[in-house]
Scaffold this motif. Structure first.
Motif, PDB file in Angstrom:
ATOM      1  N   TYR A 209       8.228  -4.854   3.164  1.00 56.51           N
ATOM      2  CA  TYR A 209       6.811  -4.588   3.402  1.00 56.51           C
ATOM      3  C   TYR A 209       6.310  -3.557   2.409  1.00 56.51           C
ATOM      4  N   THR A 210       5.031  -3.606   2.142  1.00 58.71           N
ATOM      5  CA  THR A 210       4.383  -2.663   1.231  1.00 58.71           C
ATOM      6  C   THR A 210       3.269  -1.953   1.979  1.00 58.71           C
ATOM      7  N   THR A 211       3.213  -0.616   1.838  1.00 57.04           N
ATOM      8  CA  THR A 211       2.155   0.163   2.488  1.00 57.04           C
ATOM      9  C   THR A 211       0.898   0.107   1.640  1.00 57.04           C
ATOM     10  N   VAL A 212      -0.200  -0.355   2.260  1.00 60.19           N
ATOM     11  CA  VAL A 212      -1.490  -0.476   1.565  1.00 60.19           C
ATOM     12  C   VAL A 212      -2.477   0.489   2.213  1.00 60.19           C
ATOM     13  N   ARG A 213      -3.090   1.360   1.424  1.00 62.60           N
ATOM     14  CA  ARG A 213      -4.071   2.320   1.927  1.00 62.60           C
ATOM     15  C   ARG A 213      -5.484   1.820   1.582  1.00 62.60           C
ATOM     16  N   TYR A 214      -6.412   2.034   2.534  1.00 65.25           N
ATOM     17  CA  TYR A 214      -7.775   1.566   2.351  1.00 65.25           C
ATOM     18  C   TYR A 214      -8.728   2.470   3.113  1.00 65.25           C
ATOM     19  N   THR A 215     -10.016   2.329   2.817  1.00 62.13           N
ATOM     20  CA  THR A 215     -11.066   3.124   3.459  1.00 62.13           C
ATOM     21  C   THR A 215     -11.868   2.228   4.394  1.00 62.13           C
ATOM     22  N   GLU A 216     -12.088   2.692   5.625  1.00 65.80           N
ATOM     23  CA  GLU A 216     -12.846   1.939   6.610  1.00 65.80           C
ATOM     24  C   GLU A 216     -13.999   2.796   7.125  1.00 65.80           C
TER      25      GLU A 216
END
Length: 410
Positions: A209-216
């Protein structure tokens, strides 16, 4: 609409005394009212007194007067006999006062007579001229509306060349070689042999798995805002002026019926709006940093057994053609259709036939025209040197059928 009755008057022809409509005898000289003394409307009907007395209302609504056929005096509809000479109303009555046309009725009658004259004039004019037009139409060209759709071009040309070609397409049911994976192999395959492993497909296998960071953007509370808006705060109304008109019609009995018609007086209103101050709550949003785990895949090649086999299948083998430039057409003979080598055990053949015909026309200084008959029977009608009429419409060429000559009866 309201209705009332007013009293008319009549003037005595003997003493010129003006009498009210209620009287049938002159109040001046006591002579009975006769046919020469017509009822007259008051000068100002609007100011005339409305009849309310019950006895006078019975006179007003009883119907038109009648005239005695013996002494010619006027009598009321309520009277059973002539009050002047005693004659019966049944045997001696005639209308007391014929209905006089109003100015509008006179104008309408005059217009109708004028229209009738115009119609008679038109009938007489066309009755004289139509035969001449019909006869002239027979000598001249037909009207545009009667024209039929004609072809773009019609030409009479001579047959210069003819050609034909008959093709027989032969298929052979034979044993052929084929190869593939197990799912490609037909059910009736023969001499099936495995030829080892070959690459069949790739599988996508989970590799982590790969950790993906995003803005919500999320809501955090509310903000109070002030704004101006328009609201209904009453009505603005207007009333159209009311107009009434009265028209009086004689009852032919010394009284008249007056009807009043009114227009206007309608009330119309529109909503009035006022500006007011209001408040409302609007949601407040903020940006938050978040993360999620997304799967990661890798491709893994997979192999499967490769096979070879034989199977029976229909395959195109050859085309055999016959052609010529005369009307005598033929198909390839059995000898021409015979295969070069003898068929093997289990093999067989089938064929399909296709015919093509062509006729070339020459005749004038225009380019030659090629026509393609659909059948052999049609093709053999175009002998070289014969002439035919061709039509060309929307780029398509067709031949006009020849009409056989009529046979003379003995």
């Amino acid at each position: 609409m309201s209705e009332r009755h007013i009293e008319m008057f009549w003037r005595c022809s003997s003493c010129n005394h003006r009498n009210l409509g209620r009287y049938m005898v002159c109040q001046g000289c006591k002579n009975a009212k006769d046919g020469s003394e017509q009822y007259e409307m008051p000068e100002d009907t609007a100011s005339a007194v409305t009849v309310t007395d019950e006895a006078l209302l019975r006179m007003a609504t009883a119907g038109p007067n009648w005239r005695c056929a013996y002494c010619e005096s006027d009598q009321r509809a309520l009277d059973g006999g002539c009050k002047h000479c005693g004659a019966s109303a049944v045997e001696g009555s005639i209308p007391a006062e014929p209905t006089r046309p109003t100015p509008d009725e006179k104008k309408g009658a005059k217009s109708n007579r004028r229209l009738g004259c115009y119609i008679l004039f038109i009938i007489a004019f066309f009755g004289c001229c139509c035969p001449m037009w019909m006869s002239s139409g027979k000598k001249g060209t037909a009207p545009a509306t009667a024209a039929t759709t004609e072809p773009e071009r019609t030409r009479t040309l001579q047959v210069k060349e003819v050609s034909w070609e008959h093709t027989v397409s032969v298929e052979r049911y034979r044993l052929v070689d084929d190869e593939g994976f197990e799912e490609d192999r037909p059910e009736g395959a023969l001499l099936v042999k495995a030829q080892g492993k070959r690459h069949h497909h790739d599988d996508q296998v989970l590799a982590g798995y790969t950790t993906v960071r995003y803005t919500e953007r999320v809501q955090r509370g509310f903000t109070t805002e002030t704004y101006r808006a328009k609201e209904a705060c009453g009505e603005d109304c207007t009333t159209t002026p009311k107009k009434c008109s009265e028209q009086c019609t004689s009852n032919r009995n010394g009284f008249a019926t007056c009807k009043t018609t009114c227009t206007g007086g309608d009330r119309s209103c529109t909503t009035r709006y006022c500006s007011v101050t209001k408040t409302r709550k609007e949601p407040r949003y903020v940006d938050e940093q978040r993360s999620r785990q997304e799967p990661r895949y890798r491709s893994v090649p997979r192999q499967a057994t490769w096979y070879t086999w034989k199977e029976w299948r229909w395959m195109h083998d050859r085309d055999v053609k016959a052609n010529g430039t005369t009307l005598e057409a033929r198909w390839p003979t059995d000898a021409e259709l015979r295969p070069a080598k003898a068929l093997r055990k289990g093999e067989k053949e089938r064929n399909a036939r296709d015919a093509r015909y062509s006729v070339v026309f020459h005749g004038d200084d225009q380019p030659a025209i090629t026509y393609t008959p659909e059948t052999l029977e049609e093709f053999q009608r175009f002998a070289p040197g014969s002439t035919h009429t061709l039509q060309q419409e929307q780029g398509k060429v067709s031949v006009v059928p020849q009409t056989p000559p009529a046979q003379a009866t003995p």
